[in-house]
Each structure stands twice: as C-alpha cells, then as structure tokens.
Design a protein around this motif. Structure first.
Motif, short mmCIF file in Angstrom:
data_model
loop_
_atom_site.label_atom_id
_atom_site.label_comp_id
_atom_site.label_asym_id
_atom_site.label_seq_id
_atom_site.Cartn_x
_atom_site.Cartn_y
_atom_site.Cartn_z
N ILE A 127 0.85 -1.20 0.00
CA ILE A 127 0.00 0.00 0.00
C ILE A 127 0.88 1.25 0.00
N ALA A 128 1.97 1.23 0.77
CA ALA A 128 2.90 2.37 0.78
C ALA A 128 3.47 2.61 -0.62
N GLU A 129 3.76 1.53 -1.34
CA GLU A 129 4.25 1.66 -2.72
C GLU A 129 3.19 2.28 -3.62
N ALA A 130 1.93 1.84 -3.47
CA ALA A 130 0.85 2.41 -4.28
C ALA A 130 0.70 3.90 -3.99
N LYS A 131 0.78 4.29 -2.73
CA LYS A 131 0.68 5.70 -2.35
C LYS A 131 1.86 6.49 -2.90
N ARG A 132 3.04 5.89 -2.91
CA ARG A 132 4.23 6.56 -3.46
C ARG A 132 4.06 6.80 -4.96
N LEU A 133 3.51 5.82 -5.66
CA LEU A 133 3.32 5.93 -7.10
C LEU A 133 2.16 6.84 -7.47
N SER A 134 1.20 6.98 -6.58
CA SER A 134 0.01 7.82 -6.81
C SER A 134 -0.16 8.77 -5.62
N PRO A 135 0.74 9.74 -5.48
CA PRO A 135 0.76 10.57 -4.28
C PRO A 135 -0.46 11.49 -4.12
N ALA A 136 -1.22 11.71 -5.18
CA ALA A 136 -2.42 12.56 -5.07
C ALA A 136 -3.60 11.80 -4.47
N GLY A 137 -3.51 10.48 -4.42
CA GLY A 137 -4.59 9.70 -3.83
C GLY A 137 -4.69 8.32 -4.45
N VAL A 138 -5.42 7.46 -3.77
CA VAL A 138 -5.66 6.09 -4.23
C VAL A 138 -7.12 5.76 -3.95
N ASP A 139 -7.78 5.14 -4.94
CA ASP A 139 -9.15 4.66 -4.80
C ASP A 139 -9.16 3.16 -5.04
N LEU A 140 -10.07 2.47 -4.39
CA LEU A 140 -10.21 1.03 -4.59
C LEU A 140 -11.63 0.62 -4.25
N ASP A 141 -12.00 -0.55 -4.71
CA ASP A 141 -13.27 -1.16 -4.34
C ASP A 141 -12.97 -2.41 -3.53
N VAL A 142 -13.76 -2.63 -2.49
CA VAL A 142 -13.58 -3.79 -1.63
C VAL A 142 -14.93 -4.46 -1.44
N ASN A 143 -14.95 -5.77 -1.43
CA ASN A 143 -16.20 -6.48 -1.18
C ASN A 143 -16.73 -6.10 0.19
N SER A 144 -17.99 -5.74 0.25
CA SER A 144 -18.60 -5.30 1.52
C SER A 144 -18.55 -6.37 2.59
N ASP A 145 -18.56 -7.64 2.20
CA ASP A 145 -18.54 -8.71 3.19
C ASP A 145 -17.12 -9.11 3.61
N ASN A 146 -16.11 -8.44 3.10
CA ASN A 146 -14.73 -8.76 3.44
C ASN A 146 -14.26 -7.84 4.57
N ALA A 147 -14.70 -8.16 5.79
CA ALA A 147 -14.40 -7.32 6.95
C ALA A 147 -12.91 -7.19 7.19
N ARG A 148 -12.15 -8.26 6.95
CA ARG A 148 -10.70 -8.21 7.16
C ARG A 148 -10.07 -7.18 6.25
N ALA A 149 -10.45 -7.17 4.98
CA ALA A 149 -9.88 -6.21 4.03
C ALA A 149 -10.33 -4.79 4.35
N ARG A 150 -11.60 -4.62 4.68
CA ARG A 150 -12.08 -3.27 5.02
C ARG A 150 -11.33 -2.71 6.22
N ALA A 151 -11.11 -3.53 7.24
CA ALA A 151 -10.37 -3.08 8.42
C ALA A 151 -8.92 -2.76 8.06
N PHE A 152 -8.31 -3.57 7.22
CA PHE A 152 -6.94 -3.33 6.78
C PHE A 152 -6.82 -1.98 6.07
N TYR A 153 -7.71 -1.74 5.12
CA TYR A 153 -7.64 -0.47 4.37
C TYR A 153 -7.91 0.72 5.30
N GLY A 154 -8.81 0.56 6.26
CA GLY A 154 -9.04 1.62 7.23
C GLY A 154 -7.77 1.92 8.02
N LYS A 155 -7.04 0.88 8.40
CA LYS A 155 -5.77 1.04 9.11
C LYS A 155 -4.76 1.80 8.24
N CYS A 156 -4.88 1.68 6.93
CA CYS A 156 -3.97 2.34 5.99
C CYS A 156 -4.43 3.76 5.63
#
Length: 152
Positions: A99-128
């Motif tokens: 994720i840090a690499e993605a932010k470095r490559l796209s310093p103005a921002g990053v957008d993504l879609d996550v499955n609503s039922d994937n609580a682990r991924a949603r929590a991870f992205y929130g942490k990021c």
C-alpha cells in the motif's frame, strides 16, 4: 532497502505472469473458499494481460526468489485494482508495504473497491488511512462493494 527483513520489492516483469496468476488464485481462494476461482483463470489471465498490466504499475513483493505479493495501481486514474498477499504472509506487513508503494506511485490519492462482506480487508484499508466514499456492486459478480479512498 526493504522495510521488512528478507522481503524485497521490485517492478513487475513480463516473466512474472504465471507466478502472479497463481498467487492471485491461491489468495482469492483462501479469502472466499466457497467460490471456485480456478474456473475463472482463463478470464483472469485475459484481464491481467489486456487490462491491468498495460494500464497499471505493478509492484511485486518477493521472499527470496518467491513472489509473495503484488499491488496494481493505475496512476492515471488513481485506481488500485489488486492487492494480493500470499495467505502465509497475511499480517506480516507485506500488504502495508505494498500500500505504501501504491501511495508513493500515486501521491495525489488512491481509490479502490472492496467487497462489503470482506471485513478483514475493510479493516486493513481503514488502518492504511482509507475511508468509505461510496457503495455499489461489482460489475462482474454483482456482489456489494464499497469504494474506499485515501487522500494525503
């Protein structure tokens, strides 16, 4: 120097295709064991070759000479389509580093879609630092998704 001992990061190369696709299959199958992702391999290989790789920057994470993760980021649209980490490396910091690499490559921002039922991924992205900015449906599967965005 990598922030994780024994793990290195580099740009994707054409010879990485088979390892990338195999890792995608293993990771998604572990995330959603009730879905037969092997049936989607031909579709995925076609999408990987013709949509993602030509448009996105792809950063690969390796342990030794083994691919253990990758991230795709289209810097023109700021869209992160795939963050894939081998299940045996979940929680080891590989996803955070990608994720840090993605932010470095796209310093103005990053957008993504996550499955609503994937609580682990949603929590991870929130942490990021990502926040939910919308809801929708995956155009391929019809599953509910949340759009998440990070802005500096």
């Amino acid at each position: 120097m990598s922030p994780l001992p024994g793990i290195s990061f580099r740009a994707y190369q054409a010879g990485d295709e088979d390892a990338s696709i195999a890792l995608w299959l293993r990771t998604w199958q572990a995330t959603y064991p009730e879905i037969d992702f092997a049936k989607r391999l031909a579709w995925w290989r076609e999408r990987w070759r013709n949509e993602l790789v030509p448009a996105a920057k792809v950063i690969v994470a390796e342990a030794g000479d083994k691919m253990i993760g990758f991230v795709t980021i289209d810097v023109a649209t700021r869209y992160l389509d795939q963050l894939v980490v081998a299940p045996d490396y979940w929680g080891a910091g590989v996803g955070l580093a990608l994720i840090a690499e993605a932010k470095r490559l796209s310093p103005a921002g990053v957008d993504l879609d996550v499955n609503s039922d994937n609580a682990r991924a949603r929590a991870f992205y929130g942490k990021c630092g990502f926040v939910v900015t919308g809801d929708g449906k995956n155009p391929i599967t019809g599953r509910p998704i949340q759009r998440m965005s990070w802005r500096p």
